[in-house]
Scaffold this motif. Sequence first.
Motif, PDB file in Angstrom:
ATOM      1  N   GLN A 164       5.119  17.815   9.845  1.00 43.09           N
ATOM      2  CA  GLN A 164       6.574  17.657   9.780  1.00 43.09           C
ATOM      3  C   GLN A 164       6.952  16.833   8.557  1.00 43.09           C
ATOM      4  O   GLN A 164       6.352  15.782   8.304  1.00 43.09           O
ATOM      5  N   LEU A 165       7.930  17.314   7.831  1.00 44.58           N
ATOM      6  CA  LEU A 165       8.495  16.612   6.687  1.00 44.58           C
ATOM      7  C   LEU A 165       9.992  16.525   6.937  1.00 44.58           C
ATOM      8  O   LEU A 165      10.679  17.552   6.960  1.00 44.58           O
ATOM      9  N   VAL A 166      10.495  15.325   7.135  1.00 46.30           N
ATOM     10  CA  VAL A 166      11.899  15.156   7.513  1.00 46.30           C
ATOM     11  C   VAL A 166      12.612  14.335   6.456  1.00 46.30           C
ATOM     12  O   VAL A 166      12.361  13.135   6.307  1.00 46.30           O
ATOM     13  N   GLU A 167      13.523  15.003   5.740  1.00 44.20           N
ATOM     14  CA  GLU A 167      14.252  14.335   4.656  1.00 44.20           C
ATOM     15  C   GLU A 167      15.534  13.695   5.162  1.00 44.20           C
ATOM     16  O   GLU A 167      16.115  14.146   6.158  1.00 44.20           O
ATOM     17  N   SER A 168      15.969  12.681   4.417  1.00 43.05           N
ATOM     18  CA  SER A 168      17.270  12.069   4.668  1.00 43.05           C
ATOM     19  C   SER A 168      17.734  11.394   3.388  1.00 43.05           C
ATOM     20  O   SER A 168      16.932  11.193   2.467  1.00 43.05           O
ATOM     21  N   GLY A 169      19.021  11.062   3.339  1.00 40.19           N
ATOM     22  CA  GLY A 169      19.517  10.290   2.213  1.00 40.19           C
ATOM     23  C   GLY A 169      20.355  11.046   1.198  1.00 40.19           C
ATOM     24  O   GLY A 169      20.845  10.451   0.241  1.00 40.19           O
ATOM     25  N   GLY A 170      20.534  12.345   1.386  1.00 41.14           N
ATOM     26  CA  GLY A 170      21.360  13.093   0.450  1.00 41.14           C
ATOM     27  C   GLY A 170      22.818  12.699   0.558  1.00 41.14           C
ATOM     28  O   GLY A 170      23.224  11.984   1.472  1.00 41.14           O
ATOM     29  N   GLY A 171      23.623  13.157  -0.404  1.00 43.15           N
ATOM     30  CA  GLY A 171      25.039  12.860  -0.368  1.00 43.15           C
ATOM     31  C   GLY A 171      25.719  13.221  -1.668  1.00 43.15           C
ATOM     32  O   GLY A 171      25.120  13.871  -2.534  1.00 43.15           O
ATOM     33  N   SER A 172      26.954  12.782  -1.803  1.00 42.28           N
ATOM     34  CA  SER A 172      27.751  13.053  -3.011  1.00 42.28           C
ATOM     35  C   SER A 172      27.967  11.751  -3.774  1.00 42.28           C
ATOM     36  O   SER A 172      28.373  10.749  -3.177  1.00 42.28           O
ATOM     37  N   MET A 181      -0.160  22.838  -5.220  1.00 43.67           N
ATOM     38  CA  MET A 181       1.210  22.405  -5.025  1.00 43.67           C
ATOM     39  C   MET A 181       1.970  22.267  -6.336  1.00 43.67           C
ATOM     40  O   MET A 181       3.110  22.720  -6.438  1.00 43.67           O
ATOM     41  N   TRP A 182       1.356  21.616  -7.325  1.00 40.07           N
ATOM     42  CA  TRP A 182       2.108  21.277  -8.533  1.00 40.07           C
ATOM     43  C   TRP A 182       1.949  22.319  -9.638  1.00 40.07           C
ATOM     44  O   TRP A 182       2.920  22.782 -10.204  1.00 40.07           O
ATOM     45  N   VAL A 183       0.711  22.667  -9.936  1.00 41.22           N
ATOM     46  CA  VAL A 183       0.495  23.612 -11.033  1.00 41.22           C
ATOM     47  C   VAL A 183       0.940  25.023 -10.634  1.00 41.22           C
ATOM     48  O   VAL A 183       1.640  25.698 -11.385  1.00 41.22           O
ATOM     49  N   GLN A 184       0.542  25.414  -9.441  1.00 39.38           N
ATOM     50  CA  GLN A 184       0.936  26.746  -8.971  1.00 39.38           C
ATOM     51  C   GLN A 184       2.316  26.739  -8.323  1.00 39.38           C
ATOM     52  O   GLN A 184       2.831  27.806  -7.970  1.00 39.38           O
ATOM     53  N   GLN A 185       2.877  25.547  -8.150  1.00 41.81           N
ATOM     54  CA  GLN A 185       4.208  25.394  -7.537  1.00 41.81           C
ATOM     55  C   GLN A 185       4.259  26.111  -6.189  1.00 41.81           C
ATOM     56  O   GLN A 185       5.216  26.833  -5.893  1.00 41.81           O
ATOM     57  N   SER A 186       3.250  25.865  -5.400  1.00 44.49           N
ATOM     58  CA  SER A 186       3.133  26.525  -4.113  1.00 44.49           C
ATOM     59  C   SER A 186       2.731  25.527  -3.033  1.00 44.49           C
ATOM     60  O   SER A 186       1.583  25.530  -2.570  1.00 44.49           O
ATOM     61  N   PRO A 187       3.665  24.681  -2.618  1.00 42.20           N
ATOM     62  CA  PRO A 187       3.341  23.731  -1.552  1.00 42.20           C
ATOM     63  C   PRO A 187       2.991  24.456  -0.251  1.00 42.20           C
ATOM     64  O   PRO A 187       3.500  25.546   0.026  1.00 42.20           O
ATOM     65  N   ASP A 188       2.142  23.800   0.535  1.00 41.93           N
ATOM     66  CA  ASP A 188       1.785  24.375   1.830  1.00 41.93           C
ATOM     67  C   ASP A 188       2.863  24.087   2.876  1.00 41.93           C
ATOM     68  O   ASP A 188       3.015  24.848   3.837  1.00 41.93           O
ATOM     69  N   TYR A 189       3.575  22.985   2.690  1.00 39.10           N
ATOM     70  CA  TYR A 189       4.561  22.569   3.687  1.00 39.10           C
ATOM     71  C   TYR A 189       5.865  22.164   2.995  1.00 39.10           C
ATOM     72  O   TYR A 189       5.853  21.560   1.925  1.00 39.10           O
ATOM     73  N   TRP A 190       6.964  22.480   3.664  1.00 44.10           N
ATOM     74  CA  TRP A 190       8.303  22.168   3.148  1.00 44.10           C
ATOM     75  C   TRP A 190       9.148  21.514   4.231  1.00 44.10           C
ATOM     76  O   TRP A 190       9.077  21.899   5.407  1.00 44.10           O
ATOM     77  N   GLY A 191       9.965  20.543   3.830  1.00 48.22           N
ATOM     78  CA  GLY A 191      10.995  20.049   4.721  1.00 48.22           C
ATOM     79  C   GLY A 191      12.182  20.998   4.693  1.00 48.22           C
ATOM     80  O   GLY A 191      12.181  21.999   3.977  1.00 48.22           O
ATOM     81  N   LYS A 192      13.212  20.675   5.473  1.00 51.02           N
ATOM     82  CA  LYS A 192      14.383  21.550   5.542  1.00 51.02           C
ATOM     83  C   LYS A 192      15.341  21.337   4.386  1.00 51.02           C
ATOM     84  O   LYS A 192      16.229  22.157   4.145  1.00 51.02           O
ATOM     85  N   GLY A 193      15.182  20.220   3.681  1.00 49.26           N
ATOM     86  CA  GLY A 193      16.013  19.965   2.519  1.00 49.26           C
ATOM     87  C   GLY A 193      17.184  19.049   2.803  1.00 49.26           C
ATOM     88  O   GLY A 193      17.695  18.987   3.923  1.00 49.26           O
ATOM     89  N   THR A 194      17.604  18.335   1.753  1.00 45.05           N
ATOM     90  CA  THR A 194      18.781  17.485   1.830  1.00 45.05           C
ATOM     91  C   THR A 194      19.576  17.687   0.542  1.00 45.05           C
ATOM     92  O   THR A 194      19.010  17.768  -0.549  1.00 45.05           O
ATOM     93  N   GLN A 195      20.894  17.786   0.667  1.00 43.18           N
ATOM     94  CA  GLN A 195      21.723  18.147  -0.462  1.00 43.18           C
ATOM     95  C   GLN A 195      22.183  16.928  -1.249  1.00 43.18           C
ATOM     96  O   GLN A 195      22.600  15.929  -0.674  1.00 43.18           O
TER      97      GLN A 195
END
Length: 124
Positions: free
Chosen positions: A3-11, A105-119
């Motif tokens: 689980q990867l859980v992001e927080s802290g996004g905003g305007s 993950m970095w060179v091939q830009q292919s992470p195995d896991y992703w969070g849902k994202g924060t804007q």
Amino acid sequence: EVQLVESGGGSVQRGESLTLSCEISGIPFENSAIGWFRQAPGKEVERVYYQNIKLRVKVAEDAVEGRFSLTDDRVKKTLYLQMTKLEPEDTATYYCVAGRTNYKMWVQQSPDYWGKGTQVIVSP
């Protein structure tokens, strides 16, 4: 389960700062490639910053070098992306990502896991 859980996004306004957090579980925090990618509206996903604590690797994409920094709390298993001097071009959805190997993950830009994202929205 990973689980990867992001927080802290905003305007924010141009020139201001913002810190994103990512709580990571289910993978070895210090022996995995962990970091951030982002996707701006209408554009492809791009790398931002990543680290591998055990291998003593920390890499920033040129566009954010000197403005963003990557830190962590190894007790809380939380990764932070501290963003300063934000520009409208930094507007994007930011994803916490993790991978079993730095190369994939970095060179091939292919992470195995992703969070849902924060804007993050930066106004002129």
